[in-house]
Design an enzyme around this catalytic site. Structure first.
Site, mmCIF file in Angstrom:
data_model
loop_
_atom_site.group_PDB
_atom_site.id
_atom_site.type_symbol
_atom_site.label_atom_id
_atom_site.label_comp_id
_atom_site.label_asym_id
_atom_site.label_seq_id
_atom_site.Cartn_x
_atom_site.Cartn_y
_atom_site.Cartn_z
ATOM 1 N N ASP A 29 0.897 -1.157 -0.028
ATOM 2 C CA ASP A 29 -0.048 0.094 -0.021
ATOM 3 C C ASP A 29 0.762 1.235 0.011
ATOM 4 O OD1 ASP A 29 -1.882 2.173 0.828
ATOM 5 O OD2 ASP A 29 -3.311 0.599 1.254
ATOM 6 N N ILE A 30 0.531 2.123 -0.809
ATOM 7 C CA ILE A 30 1.217 3.362 -1.040
ATOM 8 C C ILE A 30 1.143 4.455 0.091
ATOM 9 C CG2 ILE A 30 2.183 3.287 -3.442
ATOM 10 C CD1 ILE A 30 -0.024 5.197 -4.111
ATOM 11 N N GLN A 92 -14.868 1.471 1.766
ATOM 12 C CA GLN A 92 -14.157 1.230 0.586
ATOM 13 C C GLN A 92 -13.836 2.146 -0.269
ATOM 14 O OE1 GLN A 92 -15.929 -1.776 -1.680
ATOM 15 N NE2 GLN A 92 -13.958 -2.361 -2.816
ATOM 16 N N HIS A 98 -10.245 -6.067 -2.180
ATOM 17 C CA HIS A 98 -8.669 -6.085 -1.773
ATOM 18 C C HIS A 98 -8.770 -6.633 -0.235
ATOM 19 C CE1 HIS A 98 -9.953 -1.893 -1.820
ATOM 20 N NE2 HIS A 98 -9.397 -1.912 -0.655
ATOM 21 N N HIS A 100 -6.615 -5.944 3.042
ATOM 22 C CA HIS A 100 -5.487 -5.363 3.815
ATOM 23 C C HIS A 100 -4.636 -6.429 4.773
ATOM 24 C CE1 HIS A 100 -6.710 -1.194 2.702
ATOM 25 N NE2 HIS A 100 -7.802 -1.774 2.630
HETATM 26 P P1 AMP Z 1 -9.920 0.811 0.738
HETATM 27 O O1 AMP Z 1 -10.575 1.886 1.644
HETATM 28 O O2 AMP Z 1 -10.093 -0.676 1.576
HETATM 29 O O3 AMP Z 1 -10.578 0.649 -0.387
HETATM 30 O O4 AMP Z 1 -8.446 1.141 0.692
HETATM 31 C C1 AMP Z 1 -7.989 1.206 -0.652
HETATM 32 C C2 AMP Z 1 -6.397 1.177 -0.331
HETATM 33 O O5 AMP Z 1 -5.778 1.397 -1.503
HETATM 34 C C3 AMP Z 1 -6.163 2.468 0.557
HETATM 35 O O6 AMP Z 1 -5.260 1.954 1.509
HETATM 36 C C4 AMP Z 1 -5.064 3.086 -0.483
HETATM 37 O O7 AMP Z 1 -3.858 3.635 0.192
HETATM 38 C C5 AMP Z 1 -4.660 1.988 -1.480
HETATM 39 N N1 AMP Z 1 -4.130 2.315 -2.669
HETATM 40 C C6 AMP Z 1 -4.671 3.240 -3.508
HETATM 41 N N2 AMP Z 1 -3.898 3.456 -4.708
HETATM 42 C C7 AMP Z 1 -3.003 2.783 -4.715
HETATM 43 C C8 AMP Z 1 -1.751 2.549 -5.407
HETATM 44 N N3 AMP Z 1 -1.690 3.126 -6.518
HETATM 45 N N4 AMP Z 1 -0.771 1.507 -5.037
HETATM 46 C C9 AMP Z 1 -0.711 1.084 -3.711
HETATM 47 N N5 AMP Z 1 -1.796 1.233 -2.847
HETATM 48 C C10 AMP Z 1 -3.205 2.108 -3.342
#
Ligand code: AMP
Ligand code: ZN
Length: 137
Positions: A29-30, A92, A98, A100
């Site tokens: 995760d970035i 989400q 995904h 985590h």
């Molecule tokens: P969610 O709230 O479960 O949908 O979390 C989405 C996650 O995706 C967040 O923790 C973001 O930091 C992560 N995220 C979004 N874009 C990227 C990316 N390009 N590379 C890595 N992680 C990402």
């Protein structure tokens, strides 16, 4: 498909990949909640638990199990949160399913499952990705 995680799988958007098999892709995760925060996703696009096939979800679960062991070996967290959010109301943000994997240490101050996104240090994220990759058995 205008989906950011599909673009990560197809390498149109770069990522720090730690694992890939025929059904699953995993990367750092970035905006990490803690060091070693991973995302495990199915390669076939599915927005939520309601769209993903059972076979793909089982494959995501198996990879999550394997990668949690790698995170434990690489970073030795005191605990790990597994989280999987479905729908805006459940916080989400990215509509491609995904899981985590969030390593936890006492006193890290995290409150799960709603958080602010704070950009991480990309060099550190890369280095942790290498550590976790090496720990995959
Ligand atoms: P969610 O709230 O479960 O949908 O979390 C989405 C996650 O995706 C967040 O923790 C973001 O930091 C992560 N995220 C979004 N874009 C990227 C990316 N390009 N590379 C890595 N992680 C990402
Ligand atoms: Zn997608």
């Amino acid at each position: 498909m205008d989906c950011i995680f599909c673009k990560i799988i197809s390498n149109e958007i770069p990522s720090v990949k730690v694992y890939e098999d025929d059904r699953v892709f995993a990367f750092l995760d970035i905006n990490p909640l803690n060091e070693g925060h991973l995302l495990v996703i199915p390669k076939a696009h599915a927005a939520t638990i309601h769209e993903i096939t059972e076979a793909d979800f089982m494959a995501v679960a198996a990879a999550t199990h394997k990668l949690s062991a790698a995170v434990k070996k690489a970073l030795n967290p005191e605990g790990i949160n597994l989280m999987q959010l479905n729908g805006e109301v459940a916080n989400q943000v990215v509509p491609h399913l995904h899981v985590h994997i969030v390593p936890r240490w006492s006193g890290d101050g995290l409150t799960i499952c709603k958080w602010k996104l704070v950009a991480g240090d990309m060099e550190k994220i890369q280095a942790i990705g290498e550590q976790i990759k090496e720990a995959i058995e």
